[in-house]
Design a protein around this motif. Structure first.
Motif, PDB file in Angstrom:
ATOM      1  N   THR A  70      40.590  60.396  55.759  1.00 60.27           N
ATOM      2  CA  THR A  70      41.164  59.151  55.487  1.00 60.27           C
ATOM      3  C   THR A  70      41.999  59.332  54.441  1.00 60.27           C
ATOM      4  N   SER A  71      43.232  58.936  54.317  1.00 59.69           N
ATOM      5  CA  SER A  71      44.129  58.943  53.304  1.00 59.69           C
ATOM      6  C   SER A  71      44.968  57.572  52.905  1.00 59.69           C
ATOM      7  N   VAL A  72      45.036  57.623  51.713  1.00 63.25           N
ATOM      8  CA  VAL A  72      45.801  56.437  50.915  1.00 63.25           C
ATOM      9  C   VAL A  72      47.312  56.357  51.157  1.00 63.25           C
ATOM     10  N   ASP A 110      44.951  49.886  48.335  1.00 68.21           N
ATOM     11  CA  ASP A 110      44.192  49.083  49.318  1.00 68.21           C
ATOM     12  C   ASP A 110      44.671  49.485  50.608  1.00 68.21           C
ATOM     13  N   VAL A 111      45.481  50.427  51.124  1.00 67.23           N
ATOM     14  CA  VAL A 111      45.866  50.399  52.632  1.00 67.23           C
ATOM     15  C   VAL A 111      45.571  52.011  52.681  1.00 67.23           C
ATOM     16  N   THR A 112      44.934  52.247  53.703  1.00 68.63           N
ATOM     17  CA  THR A 112      44.323  53.695  54.157  1.00 68.63           C
ATOM     18  C   THR A 112      44.515  53.805  55.680  1.00 68.63           C
ATOM     19  N   VAL A 113      44.738  55.050  56.222  1.00 68.55           N
ATOM     20  CA  VAL A 113      44.768  55.390  57.576  1.00 68.55           C
ATOM     21  C   VAL A 113      43.820  56.386  57.678  1.00 68.55           C
ATOM     22  N   THR A 114      43.080  56.308  58.860  1.00 66.38           N
ATOM     23  CA  THR A 114      41.937  57.316  59.209  1.00 66.38           C
ATOM     24  C   THR A 114      42.706  58.152  60.500  1.00 66.38           C
ATOM     25  N   THR A 115      42.785  59.544  60.183  1.00 66.57           N
ATOM     26  CA  THR A 115      43.283  60.611  61.133  1.00 66.57           C
ATOM     27  C   THR A 115      42.169  61.450  61.723  1.00 66.57           C
ATOM     28  N   GLU A 116      42.010  61.620  62.858  1.00 66.39           N
ATOM     29  CA  GLU A 116      41.140  62.792  63.492  1.00 66.39           C
ATOM     30  C   GLU A 116      42.113  63.656  64.118  1.00 66.39           C
ATOM     31  N   ALA A 126      46.920  62.565  48.574  1.00 66.60           N
ATOM     32  CA  ALA A 126      46.903  61.365  49.437  1.00 66.60           C
ATOM     33  C   ALA A 126      45.464  61.138  50.126  1.00 66.60           C
ATOM     34  N   ILE A 127      44.637  62.311  50.243  1.00 57.50           N
ATOM     35  CA  ILE A 127      43.426  62.308  50.809  1.00 57.50           C
ATOM     36  C   ILE A 127      42.461  61.789  49.959  1.00 57.50           C
ATOM     37  N   GLU A 128      41.631  60.730  50.620  1.00 58.42           N
ATOM     38  CA  GLU A 128      40.618  60.026  49.725  1.00 58.42           C
ATOM     39  C   GLU A 128      39.181  60.644  50.218  1.00 58.42           C
ATOM     40  N   THR A 129      39.054  60.800  51.489  1.00 58.73           N
ATOM     41  CA  THR A 129      37.960  61.639  52.098  1.00 58.73           C
ATOM     42  C   THR A 129      38.148  62.500  53.229  1.00 58.73           C
ATOM     43  N   ALA A 130      37.198  63.650  53.312  1.00 61.16           N
ATOM     44  CA  ALA A 130      37.325  64.383  54.727  1.00 61.16           C
ATOM     45  C   ALA A 130      35.929  64.740  55.027  1.00 61.16           C
ATOM     46  N   ASN A 131      35.960  64.454  56.443  1.00 62.39           N
ATOM     47  CA  ASN A 131      34.505  64.769  56.973  1.00 62.39           C
ATOM     48  C   ASN A 131      34.674  65.142  58.467  1.00 62.39           C
ATOM     49  N   ILE A 132      33.360  65.529  59.008  1.00 60.10           N
ATOM     50  CA  ILE A 132      33.538  65.836  60.602  1.00 60.10           C
ATOM     51  C   ILE A 132      33.252  64.657  61.497  1.00 60.10           C
ATOM     52  N   VAL A 185      57.722  59.715  58.542  1.00 57.41           N
ATOM     53  CA  VAL A 185      57.345  60.254  57.020  1.00 57.41           C
ATOM     54  C   VAL A 185      56.859  58.690  56.356  1.00 57.41           C
ATOM     55  N   LYS A 186      55.557  58.624  55.898  1.00 55.19           N
ATOM     56  CA  LYS A 186      55.165  57.379  55.260  1.00 55.19           C
ATOM     57  C   LYS A 186      54.902  57.669  53.625  1.00 55.19           C
ATOM     58  N   THR A 187      55.665  56.825  53.040  1.00 55.04           N
ATOM     59  CA  THR A 187      55.507  56.884  51.411  1.00 55.04           C
ATOM     60  C   THR A 187      54.653  55.449  51.146  1.00 55.04           C
ATOM     61  N   ALA A 188      54.543  55.433  49.848  1.00 53.58           N
ATOM     62  CA  ALA A 188      53.763  54.468  49.580  1.00 53.58           C
ATOM     63  C   ALA A 188      54.694  53.155  49.563  1.00 53.58           C
TER      64      ALA A 188
END
Length: 237
Positions: free
Chosen positions: A72-74, A78-84, A110-116, A177-180
């Motif tokens: 999950t990256s920011v 308040d805008v995040t995107v989840t990538t698998e 830019a990473i908020e969390t990382a998990n499996i 490419v995505k920036t803020a």
């Protein structure tokens, strides 16, 4: 005298190996080494909080190399995107994930969390390992520099790339490419220590590497669709 010659011959022999790294069994040595590495990691991050995030993320991704992860990256407040995707390249300041459709670069900052992913095993299967040759261990022990320099996969494993050097190796690739503040589509032209240069048709765009939140490869059809949307928005304005 003969014994001395035998020892000298063994040292010169290309089939010789270094002495054991520990007095205990191999499995116990491996467990102990992992424990020491983790203790050292937490000692470092507890003393220097500025290094906590990149070091912890790097260690997590190294433990999940070639495995599926969810990141999950920011993008902005308040805008995040989840990538698998599957862990492909672990850099000094970024992670590259791959899936069936594209490659994805995400800077650590830019990473908020990382998990499996839920339901996935926490280990890789035999089809996720690369087989180089039966003498790889011997070559790494006796001819490390020469062996690693010849193989791109080994270079990425032993020498951590930066986002800048990795993107440089993908020159000519079409990316999103995505920036803020904006989303940019284009072809990678050049990367410097601080900037990424992309080109769309005849126009060029310079993006500060520190501003990048997310990069992914993009196909021709999605590219044209997004370019047409941008043109329509400009014409309406």
């Amino acid at each position: 005298m003969r014994e001395g010659n035998q020892i000298e011959d063994q040292l010169k022999s290309p089939s010789s190996f270094s002495s054991p790294t520990s007095a205990v069994s191999i499995e116990e040595t491996r467990i102990l080494s992992e424990y020491i590495n983790q203790k050292n990691l937490f000692n470092v991050v507890n003393r220097d909080e500025t290094r906590r995030k990149p070091l912890i993320l790097k260690q997590f991704f190294k433990m999940k190399r070639n495995q599926e992860v969810v990141v999950t990256s920011v993008l902005e407040k308040d805008v995040t995107v989840t990538t698998e995707g599957k862990v492909s390249t672990i850099g000094r300041d970024f992670i590259m994930l791959t899936n069936l459709k594209k490659r994805i670069w995400i800077p650590y900052n830019a990473i908020e969390t990382a998990n499996i992913p839920f339901g996935f095993p926490s280990y890789s299967n035999t089809h996720q390992h690369f087989i180089y040759d039966n003498n790889l261990q011997q070559k790494l022990v006796l001819q490390f520099g020469e062996t690693v320099a010849k193989r791109e996969a080994l270079i990425k494993q032993f020498f951590e790339e930066t986002l800048q050097t990795n993107l440089k190796s993908w020159s000519g690739m079409w990316i999103e490419v995505k920036t803020a503040n904006e989303v940019v589509y284009g072809k990678i032209i050049e990367t410097t220590k601080k900037e990424l240069l992309v080109q769309v048709f005849k126009s060029k765009k310079v993006i500060a590497l520190d501003d990048i939140r997310f990069i992914s490869t993009i196909g021709i059809i999605p590219l044209w669709r997004n370019v047409l949307k941008s043109i329509l928005k400009l014409s309406i304005l």
